[in-house]
Every structure is written in structure tokens, then in C-alpha cells.
Design an enzyme around this catalytic site. Structure first.
Site, PDB file in Angstrom:
ATOM      1  N   GLU A 438       0.822  -1.214   0.000  1.00  0.00           N
ATOM      2  CA  GLU A 438       0.000   0.000   0.000  1.00  0.00           C
ATOM      3  C   GLU A 438       0.856   1.263   0.000  1.00  0.00           C
ATOM      4  OE1 GLU A 438      -2.889  -0.384   3.160  1.00  0.00           O
ATOM      5  OE2 GLU A 438      -4.026  -1.877   2.040  1.00  0.00           O
ATOM      6  N   GLU A 531      -4.504  -8.538  -0.894  1.00  0.00           N
ATOM      7  CA  GLU A 531      -5.114  -8.373   0.429  1.00  0.00           C
ATOM      8  C   GLU A 531      -6.610  -8.246   0.219  1.00  0.00           C
ATOM      9  OE1 GLU A 531      -2.947  -5.944   3.202  1.00  0.00           O
ATOM     10  OE2 GLU A 531      -4.818  -5.143   4.010  1.00  0.00           O
TER      11      GLU A 531
END
Length: 813
Positions: A438, A531
Site C-alpha cells: 500500500e 489483500e
């Protein structure tokens, strides 16, 4: 300072950190490469101390302990600390030890640390060996130039600086939290992590094995080196041997490149994790001078942009789990057997893949993934050159901190990611290298410079591909046999600035809606869910779209830190809690992933406010004790992979439902409540395939202890998990029980952690008592180097006590 007793000294073929079964304290195997597990008998002091690196420093008043060690998890929770790191403090700590090197005199000696969090500096006999800021990487120093071998003690000192405790978005731990090793070699030897084994050509009939071996000459003269490489099968039988000779200049290294062919190879896979071994024997003249072993798993991997992931030529869905490195009551200092138990639970779940979110894992974890059969995404960083927000007052609450790895990224990131790849490159379990998690998260910290709220002082997302190019090159300079990925959170921005285009496989975090549009727009792109949420819809995308290679569920286990708000001090996102107790979410995921027939039932509570007070939700509770009137409706849900499920209450059928009629794979009944036994029967055809029961229980009556191991090795490392249950007079778990349970341990063992899985509990993980949560708690017992009997007694006011005995057996020679 007294010399530390109880080191484990033994030969390991591969320089790894795994502890062979039966390695006894003080035992030396005559070998070419002795390895000492340097975990026992360290002196520790919490706080900074002037002069502690000096060999003459008096540390007699310091605490004596064994590694791995995490001092943060020993300290009290404090609401003034950071929610991100679990409301536990950091600080500065010192470690010192005096290893006994007499039996390896005349050899070169190096020390290897598998993980120190963080900002470590190491000294030997007062000489600084170096600093390492990153808390997750393994690193090694040569001790030889500074050793005193003439009967004098050699003093190792380590300073660990985690004073910036709010430096992460999750719990990190503090200290030397992974194993430490002393490695002895001849002057002519295989360099650290110096062997790289690949299989560039693989068919059913034959596998070509390419072996690159870096031989190091640390003497002052040319050495005529002979490298004999032998491939052995799982039973230790020789498959093939190749031999090469070449001189190695003084103070230099030479890379031997060899190839061998294995006929009719056995393939490695999660279902059959077959491992060969590659033994590298270094000879000079007629003398053998060094030997090490590298694991070899023969498998092929490929990601097809249209068809998905293929393992050994077969379409394979990644049924993955993200895991952090901590484990509840032991914090970051996780014993090997705790890791092994966790992986066994994930196998039972139906999981076949692990993402090491968001940092290099313990080496033992990867060895277990090799031998137990898990595919791995090995990940390096959670932040790059600019810091992410580290929440202190609560998740998305207050003013965040900005300390963290970004402070060291420019100087250390290439070296750190290459250390990860060098160390881990021979694990067949690893199928992906991840350069970050991220990193592109919107405005944390990188901004789209065309957004309305962008200012020139904000980091620009245009910087991301510039950094990514360097990291990708750093990985591929060492290993080009595996694809490189990153777990992206803002795919729109990553597409716009070209970050996604640089990746061999693009990780999408919670971005399933972009799979099909991006496949159309970028037809060559390989997509993986890096994810994903627990929702069935997220998994259904994987089942329905051939381009979706799989998913990595967030997360496998509850973990310390990333807490919503005090008093909550952990994340509850796991399918298992901190103790490894199964939640209802475990069984739901098992119904999607496991091939073994199963059924599970639980009751659904009325909607209530969630813990962050922003939504309402119902709890799924595995209990059939309800404070309602007889006949009042209770919603019962069933998870199953069977064709149909029949529900019975006190032997009377309440109907049979087909799995095909389930909404989001959940079957439900509104059941008029009556105390007794609620039973679900999963059927395939007309045959019972599985069943599950809920029973109305009486009041708490006694304690019940159950250990996953009743025999441990007396090596100071082995661990038994003792599940402590509060049960009624019939022995059934009382789900509502919260009794305070006291523990007394006698004999050749020690309690290293107590927990209940309650993420709101601020009880000490190191106390001798614990309040039960949902009727249970967990005690971790670790052996000592002495053989004998260990007895645990559990008592509670108003309950019958229980005892359990564990035998610590002498470690085998």
C-alpha cells in the site's frame, strides 16, 4: 561476567536458523561447519547504559534471560502509548553474553542475527561491528579479527534502540526477538547465503538443476578449491553428483556454476511438498574444508494474464492468508513450535499460501512453508521514502506520528531488500517477491499532483515508479526466476503514473471491482488479490474470473497493534484469535477452501453497535445458552461444503437445506429456542459426511486442561500449548465463563505466556493468572535444557482444579 552455559552447538548442513530435533545443550558434532545456537544465558538491561560495550563492564546485576526476547510484550499496556503499536512501550535495551569458543578455536567465526528490532549496534570485545536500523532483516558480522582465543572471554554486546516506539502501524516488539547464531568455518568456505539453486528446465522426465556457489577465500594465499555438489532425495539417497575445480585468489570470491540433471523428478507442491537437498562440499587437495546444504523443491510457476496461476502446469487458486510476525502472549519473540502450530491450523483451514505482511519473516517460517507445503509472497516494506501515518490515539483518530522506516529508506532499502532475497532465494515455497504494501495509499503519504488538495510540499505519486525501478532491479540482480509484485491500494493512481506497469504481477488490495476493467485496459497484466476481505463476494470473484489468481485474506490471526481505540489493543481481523482459537470466521473460510467435508453451526445475536460505534452488526456465537423465553426465535447459521445440511433440535428435524440455496454460502434457520442439543448434519447424497453440535451447558464446575504435546525436548526451546477450558459438570465448555484462573508450574519448564484471546484485556501476558474469555485461555510452557517432569496446576475459586504433566526428554544425540 560468567561464561554462558547451555549453548546449543551442532552441525547444520544448510546455514539456516532451524533447530534440529534433539540438539542438546553443549553438544558438539565433529563437522566442517559447526553452528552454535547462541540463545541462552544473555544478560539484559532495559535502559541506556554508558560503557556497556566495554568488555570490562560489570553486568552482574543485569537480568539473565534466553533469546528470542521481546521486552515490550513484558511491560504494562498504557493508554498513553500508541494504538498503532498496541499501547506497549519501546525504549533502549542492552544485551551481553560471553560465548564459549574454545571448541572452535582456529576457525573463522561469524555471528548471525535473524531479527533485532530495531536500530541495533553490535560489539565484540569492545570493537563495533556495525549498525542495522531495519528491524526485520537477517544480518551477519565477522568476529574473527577481534576474538581472544587464548583462554580469555569474548564479550558480545548489543544495543537496541526502539525509543521511537510509535514507528509502525502495527506491533513490532523490541529487542533481539529472533535467533542468534555463531558459525565457524575454514578460511576457504561457501560465502554466507552463497549458494543459489534453480531449475531452469523442468519436464516430467527430467529437471535441469543450475547451482551457483560463491566460494570465499579469507586466507593470504591462492587456494585450489574443488566444489563437489551432490543432490540427494528426501530419503538421503544420492541422485547425482558434479565436481568442479578452480583457484580462488586471496581475499576474493569465485562463483562456481554447475548443472545437473534429475531424471523422473518428484515435484514440490502444497499437497506434496517433496524436498531434495543440495550438498555443497568444498575440498582443497585431499582435505574436506567446508560443507553446507541447500533445500531444493522442483516446481514450475507461471502467471497467465488470461488463465491465472499455474503450479507444475496445473491451474491453482491461491487460498492465501496474510500474517504479521507477532503471536499474542509472546509478542514478536515467537518460538518455532508456536509458528508450526499456527501453520497446522492454516492447513486445516484449507489455506495453501502465506503473505508475510509486511516484512521479511523468521527464517524458520519459510523452512516450515517448504516442508509443510505453503506458497509464499515474501514482502519487504510497508513504507518507502516518505512516512505513513502512525496512529497514536486510535485508528484514524487524533494526530498521527510520522516516525518509521522512511527515515532509513534512502540509505538502507536496497541493501535490506537484497538481504531478504539473498537469505530467502532457495525456498521453493516462495513464488513472489513483494517490494511493498500500500505504498500508493491515497494521501498516505503520496498524492496525485493533479488532485485538488495537492500542495508542492506533499510527496508526489510520480515518485513511486522512480523508486520501484530501483527496488525491482535490486531484487532481479539476485533472483530473476520469480516475479516481482507490490500490494497496491490505489490502482487508479498507480495506473496513471506507471507503477503497476513495472510489476510482473500486480497486487490489488480490496480492489476486486477493477479486475475486469483493468484486464481489458491492460490485456497483458497479471492480477492477484494481495489483500482481501472475509466477504464471500471477494472470494466469488476468484472463483468466477479466470484472470484472478487467488487472494490473501486479511488476516490469519488477530495481532497486536493497529488498534481501533483504547481499551482495544489489538486488531480483531483474524479468522483465529491471538491464542490460535478458531472463530466462526475460521469455519466459514474452511467451508470455502477445504476439500474435507465439514459443517459448523452457531447462533446469531440481534444487531448491536459495533466497537467503533459507526455501524450495527450481529455476532455469530457458538453457544446454545440464551436468556430468552422458550419458543422465542433464535437465528442459527450453518457453514458447510456438503451438498445439504439438516438441522435437528433435541433429535427433532427442523428441515434440510441445500447448499445451492445458501445466500453468500450461509444457510440459516429461525429456531424456536429450547434448551438442549442443536445438531447439524452435513450430507453428500444420502450419506452423512460431517456433523456439529451445540449444547446448552450448566454453570461452570471445573477446569479442564489439554496440551498439544505431552513430551518436549529438553533443549530450552520446545513448547507445549495448554488449552485451559472452564467446563460444566458434563465437561462441556461454558462459553460465557470469565473466571480468574491461577497457574502454578513446577519442574523442568517455564511459563512463557498466558493469553485468552480477549483484545480488550490489559492483563500481563507474563502473569501467573488470567481471566478466561469465552470460557478459555492458553498457557505456553517451554522446556529448559534439563530433562524431567513439568507439571501445570490450574485453580479458580469455586471450580475443581486440574493438573497436567509434560515430560521433558533428553535431547537425542
Amino acid at each position: 561476567m560468567k561464561r554462558s552455559a547451555g549453548f546449543l552447538v551442532f552441525f547444520i548442513a544448510l546455514i539456516t536458523t532451524s533447530i534440529p530435533d534433539g540438539a542438546p545443550a553443549g553438544f558438539v558434532v565433529a563437522s566442517l561447519r559447526p553452528v552454535m545456537l547462541c540463545d541462552q544465558g544473555w544478560k539484559f538491561h532495559l535502559g541506556d547504559v554508558a560503557g556497556a560495550s566495554d568488555p570490562a563492564f560489570n553486568d552482574r546485576a543485569w537480568r539473565t534471560l534466553d533469546l528470542p526476547h521481546d521486552w515490550s510484550v513484558e511491560l504494562p499496556f498504557d493508554a498513553k502509548m500508541a494504538s498503532g503499536t498496541g499501547y506497549l512501550p519501546g525504549g533502549i535495551g542492552w544485551y551481553r553474553t560471553a560465548p564459549d569458543l574454545a571448541k572452535i578455536a582456529g576457525r573463522r567465526v561469524s555471528i548471525r542475527f535473524d531479527g533485532v528490532y530495531m536500530n541495533s549496534e553490535v560489539w565484540i570485545n569492545g570493537h563495533s561491528l556495525g549498525k542495522r536500523p531495519y528491524g526485520y532483516v537477517s544480518f551477519e558480522y565477522d568476529l574473527t579479527p577481534y576474538l581472544s582465543l587464548a583462554g580469555k572471554q569474548n564479550i558480545l554486546a548489543v544495543r537496541v534502540d526502539h525509543s521511537k516506539y510509535a514507528d509502525s502501524r502495527w506491533y513490532t516488539g523490541s529487542g533481539i526477538y529472533r535467533h542468534v547464531w555463531l558459525i565457524a568455518t575454514a578460511d576457504l568456505h561457501v560465502a554466507p547465503w552463497g549458494t543459489f539453486v534453480t531449475t531452469p528446465e523442468v519436464t516430467i522426465k527430467s529437471a535441469t538443476v543450475a547451482i551457483k556457489t560463491q566460494i570465499k577465500n579469507e586466507s593470504s594465499k591462492v587456494r585450489d578449491a574443488v566444489l563437489r555438489t551432490t543432490v540427494k532425495d528426501l530419503e538421503g539417497k544420492i541422485v547425482v553428483t558434479v565436481e568442479t575445480r578452480h583457484p580462488v585468489d586471496p581475499g576474493a570470491e569465485y562463483r562456481f556454476e554447475q548443472t545437473a540433471a534429475i531424471l523422473n523428478p518428484r515435484f514440490w507442491s502444497p499437497d506434496n511438498p517433496y524436498l531434495y537437498s543440495v550438498v555443497s562440499l568444498v575440498r582443497e587437495g585431499n582435505a574436506d574444508v567446508d560443507e553446507c546444504t541447500t533445500p531444493l523443491g522442483i516446481r514450475t510457476i507461471s502467471f497467465d494474464p488470461d488463465k491465472g496461476f499455474f503450479l507444475n502446469g496445473a491451474k491453482t487458486l491461491l487460498k492465501g492468508i496474510c500474517i504479521h510476525h507477532d503471536a499474542g502472549s509472546v509478542g514478536a519473540a515467537v518460538p518455532d513450535q508456536v509458528l508450526r502450530r499456527r501453520l497446522r491450523l492454516l492447513k486445516e483451514l484449507g489455506c495453501n499460501a502465506i503473505r508475510t505482511s509486511h516484512n521479511p519473516p523468521a527464517p524458520e517460517l519459510l523452512e516450515m512453508c517448504d516442508s509443510m507445503g505453503f506458497l509464499v509472497m515474501d514482502e519487504a516494506f510497508d513504507e518507502w521514502a516518505k512516512p505513513k501515518k502512525k496512529w497514536i490515539e486510535g485508528w484514524n483518530a487524533g494526530t498521527p506520528g510520522l516516525q518509521g522506516y522512511a527515515e532509513h529508506f534512502d540509505e538502507w532499502s536496497i541493501r535490506d531488500i537484497q538481504s531478504m532475497v539473498e537469505r530467502d532465494k532457495n525456498h521453493p515455497s516462495i513464488i513472489l517477491w513483494s517490494i511493498g504494501n500500500e505504498i500508493d495509499y491515497e494521501k498516505d503519504p503520496y498524492y496525485d499532483p493533479e488532485s485538488k488538495d495537492y500542495r508542492p510540499d506533499k510527496p508526489s505519486a510520480a515518485d513511486l515508479p522512480v523508486i520501484a525501478v530501483k527496488l525491482i532491479k535490486a531484487v532481479k540482480d539476485i533472483d530473476s526466476s520469480r516475479p516481482v509484485t507490490a500490494a497496491l491500494a490505489n490502482i487508479t493512481v498507480s495506473n496513471k503514473f506507471g507503477l503497476a506497469d513495472l510489476l510482473d504481477v500486480v497486487g490489488y488490495n480490496y480492489l476486486e471491482k477493477y479486475y475486469s476493467p483493468d484486464h481489458t485496459r491492460y490485456p497483458g497484466r497479471k492480477i492477484v488479490g494481495s489483500e482481501n476481505s472475509h466477504a464471500h463476494s471477494a472470494w466469488k470473484v476468484v472463483e468466477d474470473l479466470a484472470i484472478a489468481n487467488g487472494q490473501f485474506l486479511w488476516t490469519g490471526f488477530d495481532y497486536l497493534g493497529e488498534a481501533r481505540q483504547w481499551p482495544v489493543r489489538s486488531s480483531s481481523s483474524g479468522v483465529l484469535d491471538e491464542c490460535g482459537f478458531k472463530k466462526p470466521a475460521f469455519y466459514f473460510r474452511q467451508s470455502l477452501w477445504s476439500e474435507k467435508p465439514m459443517v459448523y453451526i452457531a447462533a446469531k445475536t440481534p444487531p448491536a453497535r459495533s466497537e467503533d460505534a459507526r455501524s450495527t452488526r450481529s455476532e455469530i456465537v457458538p453457544s446454545w445458552n440464551w436468556p430468552v423465553k422458550v419458543g422465542d426465535p433464535i437465528t442459527v447459521v450453518a457453514y458447510s461444503n456438503c451438498e445439504k445440511v439438516e438441522l435437528l433440535l433435541n433429535g427433532k428435524s427442523l428441515g434440510e437445506k441445500a447448499l445451492a440455496s445458501a445466500q453468500d454460502r450461509v444457510l440459516s434457520w429461525d429456531v424456536p429456542y429450547t434448551a438442549g442439543t442443536l445438531r447439524a448434519v452435513g450430507k453428500n447424497g444420502n450419506q452423512t459426511a460431517s456433523s456439529w453440535e451445540l449444547k446448552t451447558t450448566g454453570p461452570p464446575a471445573r477446569i479442564k486442561l489439554n496440551a498439544d504435546a505431552t513430551t518436549l525436548l529438553a533443549n530450552g526451546q520446545d513448547v507445549a500449548h495448554v488449552e485451559v477450558s472452564v467446563v460444566d459438570s458434563n465437561g462441556a465448555l461454558v462459553y460465557s465463563a470469565g473466571n480468574t484462573i491461577h497457574f502454578e508450574l513446577t519442574g523442568r519448564g517455564r511459563i512463557i505466556g498466558v493469553d485468552s484471546g480477549d483484545i480488550r484485556s490489559h492483563e500481563s501476558f507474563k502473569a501467573s493468572a488470567r481471566n478466561a474469555y469465552q470460557g478459555r485461555c492458553l498457557v505456553l510452557i517451554q522446556s529448559t535444557p534439563q530433562a524431567g517432569t513439568i507439571q501445570l496446576k490450574a485453580t479458580a475459586s469455586g471450580l475443581l482444579e486440574d493438573k497436567i504433566a509434560v515430560t521433558a526428554s533428553p535431547a537425542k544425540r
